[in-house]
Scaffold this active site. Structure first.
Site, PDB file in Angstrom:
ATOM      1  CD  GLU A 129     -14.802   3.186   7.853  1.00 17.64           C
ATOM      2  OE1 GLU A 129     -14.672   3.993   8.776  1.00 17.64           O
ATOM      3  OE2 GLU A 129     -15.092   3.518   6.681  1.00 17.64           O
ATOM      4  CE  LYS A 174     -12.523   6.976   9.254  1.00 19.99           C
ATOM      5  NZ  LYS A 174     -13.928   6.689   8.890  1.00 19.99           N
ATOM      6  CB  CYS A 182     -13.110   5.524   5.330  1.00 20.32           C
ATOM      7  SG  CYS A 182     -14.437   6.145   4.250  1.00 20.32           S
ATOM      8  CB  SER A 195     -16.581   5.738   0.359  1.00 20.35           C
ATOM      9  OG  SER A 195     -16.797   6.947  -0.308  1.00 20.35           O
ATOM     10  CG  ASN A 212      28.090   4.759 -41.971  1.00 19.64           C
ATOM     11  OD1 ASN A 212      26.866   4.713 -41.946  1.00 19.64           O
ATOM     12  ND2 ASN A 212      28.851   4.138 -41.073  1.00 19.64           N
TER      13      ASN A 212
END
Length: 637
Positions: free
Chosen positions: A46, A115, A170, A197, A436
């Site tokens: 950002e 944003k 963000c 952040s 079997n």
């Protein structure tokens, strides 16, 4: 990008605050590096062209003009590169300032995404400078070029089906209703997030949780690129925490405070397959959304992501133990409900000294303990015949006695010989009838003892055997409740090992460990020198391969060539390509050819995301053709 794989990158350049010219150069250096690495979706943080921490300098015209000028230089530098590149910058439009992600490709600016959610709390005061982004797409003009501007922009690849990219910035991820939700519903298979952040104690774990959960909830790829070194530390520190996730799994993440670029190979076909399976994606077209087309050169992505050799078995010991305890509880609770419903007090189970019957007996014991029933009500029946070895016979007896169940021995040799006489079978002819006939006699014995005791016959067959049809129809294929029906063979082994490690009984642990050390065998052919002569994996192939094939074919929707590709990567050094392909062909032939056995399965609990019940996960016709799957495998070598 063949077979749906596309390499992506989350990049944190080391910037200078309020120096767009310098920042553009480091962005271009990082862009070139990511391009050379093979990334075709490249995400920067950002406001990285100016720095996130410019404060009131964002109001300076000089900074805004320089940011635009440098953006154009970066866009021009992408000419000849077909990667989709996202770069953050502040941008003025109609007297308002926006926090924007510019989407670039091959020399052009494809779109501007502002944003949506502007934080103005705690350490954030973006509302002082930036306006909320408009959802409705409008036009923005830069150097005479018309550029779509709005949050409801999607970027759709015309020649790579399944690649549609949406954008968040963000805070958009941290709010109650992220714009990525609508992007996903409108078709975005990949969400990118340009972020700044900052770091506080515990925030890294929460950030990872958000990215993981967003990718899981939206069934998408999620690329999160965050600001790092170079941002002002006047009040905040930025760690450059980059993450790439897919369908709830973190494929790659950086170590914070390192400036590390991370790469992740997203699987667009898997995302599409999961969305088809869910059936909850897609909605009425939202006319406010605009799709911007672009193209990529289709190439084979060099895969860096790993594929677990045992996808049903957690690699981490603690996670594996937790998974084992959970599965044992699911199995036991399923059987517990059946006993509560029927009101019965007894159980009958055939014990062979092998892994599957051992697990089934352990589950039955756990169930009886939960119900407060006497373990002596569990009749463990050992039925020696032509292929039984001393080792398995003794383990079956020791197991039943150590668990305080009732041991009953029924030697079926005479009964089987009489049956062979009745149908004219030469006992020296060790064909399928010879094998079997023993399995069906054992099932008859168990069913009739259950009638005598008014109990249930507990099934022992596991999911891997069901996938391959490695069971005698109306023999070990049949029971009154199949507790192992949802457990693959590779996991059975770990469940028994977990039980041995945690039971607190040395005698029980000793017999369980010896069972684990015994080769997997139906023991239907006579032993040689007292040793098992018939090893299942010599006949149908290694179960670790078949469980791998089953998971990626059924759970992930991979076509055969893609299963083969990832199997080669996963088992490199253990099996050569010819061996993998041989058993993959066997898997497809048997999986399709043996569906009739799965179509009439007894009840049994689902324990994982892959299950074969005809009443639940797999509604498959018994006479479906495997031709197109097998044809794809021909000539792969």
């Amino acid at each position: 990008m063949q077979q749906g794989f596309i390499k992506t990158a989350a990049v944190t350049p080391k910037i200078r605050v309020a120096d767009p010219a310098y920042n553009a150069q480091v962005i271009l250096e990082k862009l070139e590096e990511a391009w050379e690495h093979g990334a075709r979706i490249i995400v920067f943080p950002e406001l990285c062209l100016t720095g996130y921490t410019c404060g009131d300098l964002f109001l300076q015209q000089k900074l805004l003009e320089e940011a635009k000028r440098q953006l154009l230089l970066i866009a021009n530098a992408t000419e000849g590169k077909d990667a989709l590149v996202m770069v953050g910058l502040p941008l003025e439009r109609d007297g308002r300032l926006y926090n924007v992600a510019a989407v670039l490709q091959d020399g052009a600016i494809l779109g501007m995404v502002p944003k949506s959610n502007i934080p103005s709390y705690a350490e954030f005061y973006e509302g002082r400078h930036f306006s909320q982004g408009n959802a409705q797409v409008v036009s923005y003009y830069l150097e005479g070029e018309e550029i779509p501007f709005g949050t409801n922009l999607l970027f759709e690849c015309m020649n790579l089906p399944g690649l549609t990219v949406g954008c968040e910035i963000c805070e958009d991820l941290w709010v109650a209703s992220p714009p990525g939700t609508n992007h996903g519903l409108m078709g975005a298979s990949v969400i990118v997030n340009l972020s700044a952040s900052n770091e506080t104690v515990g925030k890294g774990e929460y950030r990872e949780l958000l990215v993981r959960s967003a990718s899981a909830r939206l069934i998408c790829g999620y690329i999160y690129a965050s600001a790092g070194e170079g941002e002002s530390t006047q009040d905040l520190v930025f760690g450059g925490h980059n993450l790439i996730a897919e369908n709830g799994v973190i494929l790659a993440q950086s170590k914070r405070f390192t400036g590390e670029t991370v790469y992740g190979d997203l699987d667009l076909q898997r995302i599409a397959a999961e969305r088809r399976r869910m059936g909850t994606f897609g909605k009425e077209p939202d006319l406010s959304y605009v799709a911007v087309p672009f193209k990529l050169n289709i190439m084979e992505t060099k895969l860096e992501r790993s594929f677990e050799r045992m996808p049903f078995v957690p690699k981490d010991q603690a996670a594996r133990n937790k998974r084992c305890e959970e599965i044992l509880s699911i199995q036991a609770f399923g059987l517990k409900k059946r006993y509560e419903h029927t009101g019965l007090k007894t159980a009958v189970i055939g014990v062979s000294g092998g892994l599957d019957s051992t697990l089934a007996l352990l589950i039955t014991v756990r169930t009886f303990d939960m119900l407060g029933l006497d373990r002596r009500g569990i009749t463990a029946v050992t039925m020696p015949c032509f292929g039984t070895t001393d080792r398995t016979y003794e383990n079956a007896c020791r197991l039943a006695k150590t668990l305080n169940t009732t041991l009953r021995e029924v030697d079926i040799r005479d009964a089987v010989l009489i049956h062979f006489r009745d149908i004219g079978q030469d006992q020296k002819n060790h064909d399928i009838t010879y094998e079997n006939g023993q399995a069906r006699e054992r099932t008859q014995v168990l069913m009739d003892i259950a009638n005598q005791q008014n109990g249930l016959v507990i099934g022992t067959g596991d999911m891997s055997e069901l996938a391959l049809g490695w069971a005698t129809y109306n023999g070990d294929h049949m029971s009154m409740y199949g507790v192992n029906a949802g457990v693959p063979k590779t996991l059975v082994r770990h469940l028994v090992k977990y039980y041995a490690d945690t039971c607190g009984d040395e005698a029980l642990a000793a017999v369980l460990l010896d069972v684990l050390d015994t080769p997997v065998s139906p023991e239907l052919l006579p032993p040689v020198d007292g040793v098992i002569s018939q090893k299942t994996e010599d006949l149908v192939g290694p179960y670790e391969l078949h469980d791998f094939f089953l998971y990626y074919m059924l759970r992930c929707g991979f076509p055969p060539a893609k299963v083969y590709r990832v199997a080669k990567k996963a088992f490199q050094g253990s099996y050569d390509n010819e061996t993998i392909l041989k058993w993959l062909k066997t898997f497809y032939r048997r999986f399709f050819g043996q569906q009739f056995k799965r179509s009439c399965l007894p009840d049994g609990p689902k324990v994982g995301s892959v299950a074969l019940s005809p009443r639940g996960d797999l509604r498959m016709p018994s006479d479906a053709s495997a031709q197109i799957w097998l044809k794809e495998l021909e000539g792969l070598l």
